[in-house]
Design an enzyme around this catalytic site. Structure first.
Site, PDB file in Angstrom:
ATOM      1  N   ARG A 120      33.683  83.805 -19.871  1.00  0.00           N
ATOM      2  CA  ARG A 120      33.516  83.643 -18.524  1.00  0.00           C
ATOM      3  C   ARG A 120      33.353  82.194 -18.179  1.00  0.00           C
ATOM      4  O   ARG A 120      33.932  81.749 -17.046  1.00  0.00           O
ATOM      5  CB  ARG A 120      32.287  84.412 -17.906  1.00  0.00           C
ATOM      6  CG  ARG A 120      32.583  85.928 -17.668  1.00  0.00           C
ATOM      7  CD  ARG A 120      30.986  86.352 -17.510  1.00  0.00           C
ATOM      8  NE  ARG A 120      30.487  86.798 -18.550  1.00  0.00           N
ATOM      9  CZ  ARG A 120      29.281  87.122 -18.738  1.00  0.00           C
ATOM     10  NH1 ARG A 120      28.264  86.832 -17.822  1.00  0.00           N
ATOM     11  NH2 ARG A 120      28.574  87.302 -19.946  1.00  0.00           N
ATOM     12  N   GLU A 166      20.631  86.278 -24.306  1.00  0.00           N
ATOM     13  CA  GLU A 166      19.680  87.351 -23.743  1.00  0.00           C
ATOM     14  C   GLU A 166      19.938  88.365 -24.177  1.00  0.00           C
ATOM     15  O   GLU A 166      18.835  88.947 -24.657  1.00  0.00           O
ATOM     16  CB  GLU A 166      19.983  87.107 -22.351  1.00  0.00           C
ATOM     17  CG  GLU A 166      18.791  87.846 -21.557  1.00  0.00           C
ATOM     18  CD  GLU A 166      18.880  88.229 -20.165  1.00  0.00           C
ATOM     19  OE1 GLU A 166      19.952  87.839 -19.531  1.00  0.00           O
ATOM     20  OE2 GLU A 166      17.963  88.706 -19.403  1.00  0.00           O
TER      21      GLU A 166
HETATM   22  O1  LIG Z   1      21.507  81.453 -21.634  1.00  0.00           O
HETATM   23  P1  LIG Z   1      22.013  82.466 -22.743  1.00  0.00           P
HETATM   24  O2  LIG Z   1      21.008  83.616 -22.979  1.00  0.00           O
HETATM   25  O3  LIG Z   1      22.689  82.073 -23.938  1.00  0.00           O
HETATM   26  O4  LIG Z   1      23.271  83.315 -22.005  1.00  0.00           O
HETATM   27  C1  LIG Z   1      24.383  82.663 -21.299  1.00  0.00           C
HETATM   28  C2  LIG Z   1      25.470  83.066 -21.787  1.00  0.00           C
HETATM   29  O5  LIG Z   1      25.925  84.533 -21.992  1.00  0.00           O
HETATM   30  C3  LIG Z   1      27.027  84.785 -21.136  1.00  0.00           C
HETATM   31  O6  LIG Z   1      28.178  85.009 -22.282  1.00  0.00           O
HETATM   32  P2  LIG Z   1      28.488  85.918 -23.149  1.00  0.00           P
HETATM   33  O7  LIG Z   1      28.123  85.659 -24.721  1.00  0.00           O
HETATM   34  O8  LIG Z   1      27.963  87.286 -22.868  1.00  0.00           O
HETATM   35  O9  LIG Z   1      29.977  85.860 -23.202  1.00  0.00           O
HETATM   36  P3  LIG Z   1      31.348  86.163 -22.130  1.00  0.00           P
HETATM   37  O10 LIG Z   1      31.472  85.144 -21.196  1.00  0.00           O
HETATM   38  O11 LIG Z   1      32.374  86.449 -23.120  1.00  0.00           O
HETATM   39  O12 LIG Z   1      30.829  87.654 -21.384  1.00  0.00           O
HETATM   40  C4  LIG Z   1      27.274  83.749 -20.446  1.00  0.00           C
HETATM   41  O13 LIG Z   1      28.742  83.768 -20.001  1.00  0.00           O
HETATM   42  C5  LIG Z   1      26.576  82.556 -21.035  1.00  0.00           C
HETATM   43  O14 LIG Z   1      27.616  81.843 -21.938  1.00  0.00           O
HETATM   44  N1  LIG Z   2      21.733  88.702 -17.320  1.00  0.00           N
HETATM   45  C1  LIG Z   2      22.878  88.269 -17.594  1.00  0.00           C
HETATM   46  N2  LIG Z   2      23.989  88.589 -16.773  1.00  0.00           N
HETATM   47  C2  LIG Z   2      25.164  87.952 -16.961  1.00  0.00           C
HETATM   48  N3  LIG Z   2      25.513  87.233 -18.191  1.00  0.00           N
HETATM   49  C3  LIG Z   2      24.381  86.995 -18.879  1.00  0.00           C
HETATM   50  N4  LIG Z   2      24.402  86.305 -19.983  1.00  0.00           N
HETATM   51  C4  LIG Z   2      23.216  86.100 -20.611  1.00  0.00           C
HETATM   52  N5  LIG Z   2      22.386  87.003 -19.764  1.00  0.00           N
HETATM   53  C5  LIG Z   2      23.139  87.553 -18.632  1.00  0.00           C
END
Ligand SMILES: O=P(O)(O)OC[C@H]1O[C@H](OP(=O)(O)OP(=O)(O)O)[C@H](O)[C@@H]1O
Ligand SMILES: Nc1ncnc2[nH]cnc12
Length: 174
Positions: free
Chosen positions: A61, A98
């Site tokens: 994202r 998370e």
């Molecule tokens: O602060 P944190 O607990 O580390 O979480 C934040 C991360 O989680 C999500 O990515 P995700 O790994 O879900 O990947 P995506 O963008 O491919 O959905 C979001 O885009 C952040 O990069």
């Molecule tokens: N609650 C949340 N919603 C969307 N993206 C996330 N990445 C980590 N935590 C998330």
């Protein structure tokens, strides 16, 4: 311009991708031209007139926002990708987020020593992902000017994982 409309466009999806997680769905922002443009403008404000050499975005994202920010700032774009996706020589780090665990990688020649970097991602939750990205950027000798997030889940205290770096978010959730 107020951020109320941006905030109200974000959709909360309970129990995704796991029970107990309230997922912040940004797709309604992406599909609305004025919301998307406002998001990019506000993320760019973090640079505040600094000459940014590279905007680093995090798979997946983060790419959507970071690439647009890079174009707006006249900077290059550097991807930090999930493990196994980058074709050249990489440096990687494992981390927790998370709702799981992952490893991210950067090309070892993606940033030059002293280059000014803006890190951009859609969301800061526990800070695990961003902290891994910061370590990779620091490890290549680049200078992280700031990190900019559309959303910050403040109740998860992700900032604390990022040391003294300047961190800005557009929409904080207490
Ligand atoms: O602060 P944190 O607990 O580390 O979480 C934040 C991360 O989680 C999500 O990515 P995700 O790994 O879900 O990947 P995506 O963008 O491919 O959905 C979001 O885009 C952040 O990069
Ligand atoms: N609650 C949340 N919603 C969307 N993206 C996330 N990445 C980590 N935590 C998330």
């Amino acid at each position: 311009m107020s951020t109320d409309s941006l905030r109200s466009a974000i959709r909360d999806v309970p129990d995704f991708p796991k029970p107990g997680i309230v997922f912040k769905d940004i797709t309604p922002i992406l599909s609305d031209p004025s919301h998307f443009r406002q998001s990019i403008s506000l993320l760019c404000d973090t640079a505040r007139g600094e000459k940014i050499d590279k905007v680093v975005g995090i798979d997946a994202r983060g790419f959507i926002f970071a690439a647009a920010v890079a174009d707006r700032l006249g900077a290059g774009f550097v991807p930090i990708r999930k493990a196994g996706k980058l074709p050249w020589q990489t440096r990687g780090l494992a981390y927790s987020l998370e709702y799981g665990e992952a490893t991210v990688e950067i090309h070892e020649d993606a940033l030059a020593t002293g280059e000014k970097v803006l890190l951009v991602d859609d969301l800061l939750a526990t800070g695990g992902t961003a902290a891994a990205a910061v370590q990779l950027i620091d490890g290549l000798g680049a200078h992280l000017v700031a990190a900019s997030f559309l959303i910050e889940l403040s109740f998860l205290h992700g900032r604390q994982a990022l040391g003294d770096h300047r961190i800005e978010s557009i929409l904080a959730y207490e």
